[in-house]
Design a protein around this motif. Sequence first.
Motif, PDB file in Angstrom:
ATOM      1  N   TYR A  71       1.999   8.688  -6.568  1.00 38.85           N
ATOM      2  CA  TYR A  71       2.404  10.063  -6.335  1.00 38.85           C
ATOM      3  C   TYR A  71       3.422  10.511  -7.379  1.00 38.85           C
ATOM      4  N   LEU A  72       4.343   9.611  -7.719  1.00 40.26           N
ATOM      5  CA  LEU A  72       5.381   9.949  -8.701  1.00 40.26           C
ATOM      6  C   LEU A  72       4.869   9.836 -10.131  1.00 40.26           C
ATOM      7  N   GLY A  73       3.608   9.408 -10.293  1.00 33.81           N
ATOM      8  CA  GLY A  73       3.052   9.255 -11.637  1.00 33.81           C
ATOM      9  C   GLY A  73       3.464   7.949 -12.290  1.00 33.81           C
ATOM     10  N   LEU A  74       3.872   6.953 -11.468  1.00 41.50           N
ATOM     11  CA  LEU A  74       4.317   5.686 -12.030  1.00 41.50           C
ATOM     12  C   LEU A  74       3.343   4.553 -11.697  1.00 41.50           C
ATOM     13  N   GLY A  75       2.167   4.903 -11.209  1.00 34.91           N
ATOM     14  CA  GLY A  75       1.203   3.860 -10.850  1.00 34.91           C
ATOM     15  C   GLY A  75       0.057   3.818 -11.840  1.00 34.91           C
ATOM     16  N   THR A  76      -1.131   3.512 -11.303  1.00 39.19           N
ATOM     17  CA  THR A  76      -2.326   3.440 -12.135  1.00 39.19           C
ATOM     18  C   THR A  76      -2.589   4.807 -12.782  1.00 39.19           C
ATOM     19  N   PRO A  77      -2.698   4.844 -14.123  1.00 42.07           N
ATOM     20  CA  PRO A  77      -2.897   6.132 -14.790  1.00 42.07           C
ATOM     21  C   PRO A  77      -4.300   6.679 -14.554  1.00 42.07           C
ATOM     22  N   PRO A  78      -4.515   8.007 -14.710  1.00 39.70           N
ATOM     23  CA  PRO A  78      -5.834   8.605 -14.567  1.00 39.70           C
ATOM     24  C   PRO A  78      -6.770   8.058 -15.655  1.00 39.70           C
ATOM     25  N   PRO A  79      -8.090   8.132 -15.510  1.00 38.10           N
ATOM     26  CA  PRO A  79      -8.830   8.894 -14.510  1.00 38.10           C
ATOM     27  C   PRO A  79      -9.145   8.139 -13.216  1.00 38.10           C
ATOM     28  N   ALA A  80      -8.882   6.820 -13.134  1.00 44.00           N
ATOM     29  CA  ALA A  80      -9.248   6.089 -11.916  1.00 44.00           C
ATOM     30  C   ALA A  80      -8.654   6.788 -10.696  1.00 44.00           C
ATOM     31  N   PRO A  81      -9.475   7.155  -9.685  1.00 46.65           N
ATOM     32  CA  PRO A  81      -8.939   7.885  -8.534  1.00 46.65           C
ATOM     33  C   PRO A  81      -7.977   7.007  -7.745  1.00 46.65           C
ATOM     34  N   SER A  82      -6.844   7.578  -7.343  1.00 43.93           N
ATOM     35  CA  SER A  82      -5.947   6.854  -6.444  1.00 43.93           C
ATOM     36  C   SER A  82      -5.422   7.845  -5.420  1.00 43.93           C
ATOM     37  N   TRP A  83      -5.231   7.352  -4.195  1.00 45.18           N
ATOM     38  CA  TRP A  83      -4.878   8.240  -3.079  1.00 45.18           C
ATOM     39  C   TRP A  83      -3.559   8.954  -3.335  1.00 45.18           C
ATOM     40  N   GLY A  84      -2.580   8.207  -3.868  1.00 45.43           N
ATOM     41  CA  GLY A  84      -1.274   8.817  -4.120  1.00 45.43           C
ATOM     42  C   GLY A  84      -1.378   9.963  -5.112  1.00 45.43           C
ATOM     43  N   ARG A  85      -2.159   9.753  -6.185  1.00 42.45           N
ATOM     44  CA  ARG A  85      -2.262  10.798  -7.202  1.00 42.45           C
ATOM     45  C   ARG A  85      -3.066  11.985  -6.688  1.00 42.45           C
ATOM     46  N   MET A  86      -4.079  11.717  -5.830  1.00 38.93           N
ATOM     47  CA  MET A  86      -4.827  12.832  -5.237  1.00 38.93           C
ATOM     48  C   MET A  86      -3.876  13.739  -4.462  1.00 38.93           C
ATOM     49  N   LEU A  87      -2.935  13.108  -3.717  1.00 38.04           N
ATOM     50  CA  LEU A  87      -1.982  13.904  -2.939  1.00 38.04           C
ATOM     51  C   LEU A  87      -1.046  14.685  -3.858  1.00 38.04           C
ATOM     52  N   ALA A  88      -0.618  14.046  -4.949  1.00 41.70           N
ATOM     53  CA  ALA A  88       0.251  14.744  -5.900  1.00 41.70           C
ATOM     54  C   ALA A  88      -0.477  15.962  -6.451  1.00 41.70           C
ATOM     55  N   GLY A  89      -1.781  15.796  -6.752  1.00 45.29           N
ATOM     56  CA  GLY A  89      -2.557  16.903  -7.282  1.00 45.29           C
ATOM     57  C   GLY A  89      -2.738  18.018  -6.267  1.00 45.29           C
ATOM     58  N   SER A  90      -2.843  17.627  -4.993  1.00 45.21           N
ATOM     59  CA  SER A  90      -3.095  18.639  -3.964  1.00 45.21           C
ATOM     60  C   SER A  90      -1.890  19.538  -3.755  1.00 45.21           C
ATOM     61  N   GLN A  91      -0.693  19.032  -4.121  1.00 50.15           N
ATOM     62  CA  GLN A  91       0.534  19.772  -3.817  1.00 50.15           C
ATOM     63  C   GLN A  91       0.571  21.135  -4.507  1.00 50.15           C
ATOM     64  N   GLN A  92       0.079  21.189  -5.755  1.00 49.48           N
ATOM     65  CA  GLN A  92       0.095  22.466  -6.486  1.00 49.48           C
ATOM     66  C   GLN A  92      -0.765  23.519  -5.801  1.00 49.48           C
ATOM     67  N   TYR A  93      -1.816  23.057  -5.110  1.00 47.42           N
ATOM     68  CA  TYR A  93      -2.778  24.013  -4.564  1.00 47.42           C
ATOM     69  C   TYR A  93      -2.666  24.126  -3.064  1.00 47.42           C
ATOM     70  N   ILE A  94      -1.471  23.783  -2.555  1.00 50.25           N
ATOM     71  CA  ILE A  94      -1.318  23.727  -1.110  1.00 50.25           C
ATOM     72  C   ILE A  94      -1.497  25.112  -0.489  1.00 50.25           C
TER      73      ILE A  94
ATOM     74  N   VAL B  94       0.843  -1.199   0.000  1.00 47.02           N
ATOM     75  CA  VAL B  94       0.000   0.000   0.000  1.00 47.02           C
ATOM     76  C   VAL B  94       0.879   1.251   0.000  1.00 47.02           C
ATOM     77  N   LEU B  95       1.938   1.229   0.828  1.00 47.17           N
ATOM     78  CA  LEU B  95       2.867   2.369   0.845  1.00 47.17           C
ATOM     79  C   LEU B  95       3.530   2.543  -0.514  1.00 47.17           C
ATOM     80  N   ALA B  96       4.001   1.423  -1.091  1.00 48.55           N
ATOM     81  CA  ALA B  96       4.706   1.497  -2.369  1.00 48.55           C
ATOM     82  C   ALA B  96       3.768   1.978  -3.473  1.00 48.55           C
ATOM     83  N   GLU B  97       2.524   1.461  -3.455  1.00 47.07           N
ATOM     84  CA  GLU B  97       1.575   1.863  -4.507  1.00 47.07           C
ATOM     85  C   GLU B  97       1.290   3.353  -4.412  1.00 47.07           C
ATOM     86  N   SER B  98       1.103   3.865  -3.184  1.00 47.68           N
ATOM     87  CA  SER B  98       0.780   5.287  -3.076  1.00 47.68           C
ATOM     88  C   SER B  98       1.970   6.133  -3.510  1.00 47.68           C
ATOM     89  N   SER B  99       3.204   5.686  -3.168  1.00 48.90           N
ATOM     90  CA  SER B  99       4.379   6.446  -3.596  1.00 48.90           C
ATOM     91  C   SER B  99       4.496   6.443  -5.114  1.00 48.90           C
TER      92      SER B  99
END
Lengths: 318, 276
Positions: B212-235, B204-209
Amino acid sequence: MNIVVFGARRLFLFISSLVVSSAIVFSMLRLLPGDLAQAKLGIQATPEALATLRHELGIDRSLIAQYWDWLSHALHGDLGISILSGADITAEIAQKATVTVPLVIMASVLAVLVSIPLGMYAALRYRRMDGVATSAMSQFGIAVPTFWTGLLISTFFAVAWQVLPAGGFPEGGWSEPGIAFKSMALPVFTLALGQGAVLMRFARSATIDTLQQDYFRTARATGLTRVQALRKHGVRNAMIPVISVLGMQMATLIVEAIIVENVFALPGIGQMLLQDVNNRDLLKVQGIIAVTTSIVFFVSFLVDLVLGFLDPRVRQSA
Amino acid sequence: MKKAMKGNISLITGSVMVAITFSLLILSFIWTPHDPLEVTPDDSFAGISSKHFLGADKLGRDILSQIIVGSRVTLLVAALAVTIAMTLGVSAGITIAVASRKLQAPMVYAVNIALAFPAALLAIILAAVYGASTLTAVSAIGLATAAAVAQVTRRTAYGILASDYVLAAHACGASTWRIIRKHVMPNLRASLLIQASAVVSVSVLAESSLSYLGLGTPPPAPSWGRMLAGSQQYIFVNPLLAIWPGIAIVIVVLGFNLVGDGVREVFDPTLRRSDS
C-alpha cells in the motif's frame, strides 16, 4: 529484586539498545551501492571535485569515525542538515511531531478507554451470544489492515456522509484548534480501532482469569454482585496486561501511525519519512528512524519501570 | 484429525478460510476470467456484470482476475517470511535455552533489542537502500518476526529442559543434541505450529501495508495492497474498488489466526471450555 537494581538494569538495556540499533541502522544506510558525492555531482565530475566534496561531507573517513561524529552530534540534538533540501533535520522532525505525537497519544488513550470495558464485558458474558460476538469483533479488528479501515472510514464519513474531512491538516496547525481536531478525528479513530482490538483480547483474558480467583469468590461472598466485584478487583487486573501490551505495541503503533498519516494525507513524521525514502535522503531517513526508535525504546523502558513498581513479580522475572 | 475438529469452531472456520486462499492460489495458475493486466478502456470503472464479476478498475482491468493472481505475491511473501522467521527464531531460541548461563544473558539482551525494533521501519530502511522489492519486504518481515519466535521458543524450551524426563535423559548420558532432537523438538511442535500461523498472519498484514505504501512488490504484478492504494484516488468515482482486495486480505489473516487459536485449543485442553 530491589527496585533500584531493577531500574538500573532496565536503564542499561535501554541505553545499549539505542547504541546498538543506531549503529546497525547507520551501517545499513552506509552500505548503499554508489556514493553520495557521485550522486550529487553526476558522472562527469572530476576526481578532484569528487574528493573535495567527499572530504566536505566527511564520507572519506572510516565508518566508526563517521558514526561517532553523527552520534555525538545527535546527542546534542543536532541530526545534521538534509542533503537535498538543506533544511535542519531536527527542526523539521520537531515540526512534524506536532502532528504525529498527538495522533499516537490520542489513539492510545481512546484504545485503552474502549478496550478495557469491552474486554471485561466479553469476559463476563463469555458463554453467551453477545460476549462471543464482542470477542469475534476483536478477532476481526485484528485481521483488518489499518489502511483498509482508514479507507472504509473515510468512504463513509467523508465521502458518503461528508461530516468530517477525508484528509489534510490546517496550514496553521494547532493554532486553528477547531479544524485541527476535526482533521484528527478520523485518523485517531482508525488508529484506535486496530489497537483497541488487540488490547481488548488481553483485557478479556485477564478478566476471565480474575473471575476464577479466590479473592473474587470472597468478594462475591461478602454480597457484591459480579459487576460490583469486578469494578473493585477486575479493573486493575485488566489494566496491567493492557498497559504492558500497549508498551510492547508502541513499535507497531508508530508504524501504523505512518500508514494512517498516508491514508489521510496528514503532514506528520510518517509522511515525511516515506518522501525521504523515495528521494533517498539517507541522512534524514537515518535521523527520523533514530528519533522514532528512541521513542519506542524509551516508552518500553518507562512501561517496564511502571510495571516493575506496581507488580513485584515483574521485577523477579526480569 | 476428525476428533480435533469436532466442536472446534475456530479450527473449522479458519481451515475453510485458509482453504479458500489456497484455492485462489491454485486457480491463479489454471484459469482467470480475464488476463489480469489486460487494459480495456471501454470497461473503465465497469460495475458488477457477467463480464466482470467484481467490476473493473480505471484501466478496465478485471478486479476478480487481479485478486486471484494477487494471492501469489501475498502467499509467496508469507511463505518465505515464515521460513526465515521460523528457521532463525527456532534455532536461536533453542541455542539460547541450552547455552551456559554466562552466554545466555547477552543473547537474551540481543533478542530483546531486536524485539523492540519495528518490522516496518526495517522494511523502510531496506527499501531506502536497495529500492523496494519483494526481496526487501520478505527479508524485513522475516527478520523482524524471527525475534518474537526466538523469544517464545526460548521460554517454552526452558520449561521442557526443566522437566524430569530431560533430567532422566541426562542421567542416562544423553548428549545435548540428542535431548534437543528427542525431547525438546517433539514437545515444541504445538507451540511452533501456533507461532507459524501467527507469523503468516503478521506477514500478510505487513506485506499488504508495505505494498500500500509502495514499498513492496513493484508493478505490474498485481498485489492486494497496491490495488487498495490505487482505489483510494477513485473513491469518489467507484467506492466498490476499495472493498474486494480488503476482503481478500481479511480472509487470509483471519483464517490463519483462527487456525492458530484452534490448534492451541486442541493441544491445551484447559482452553476447550472457554472460547478464546
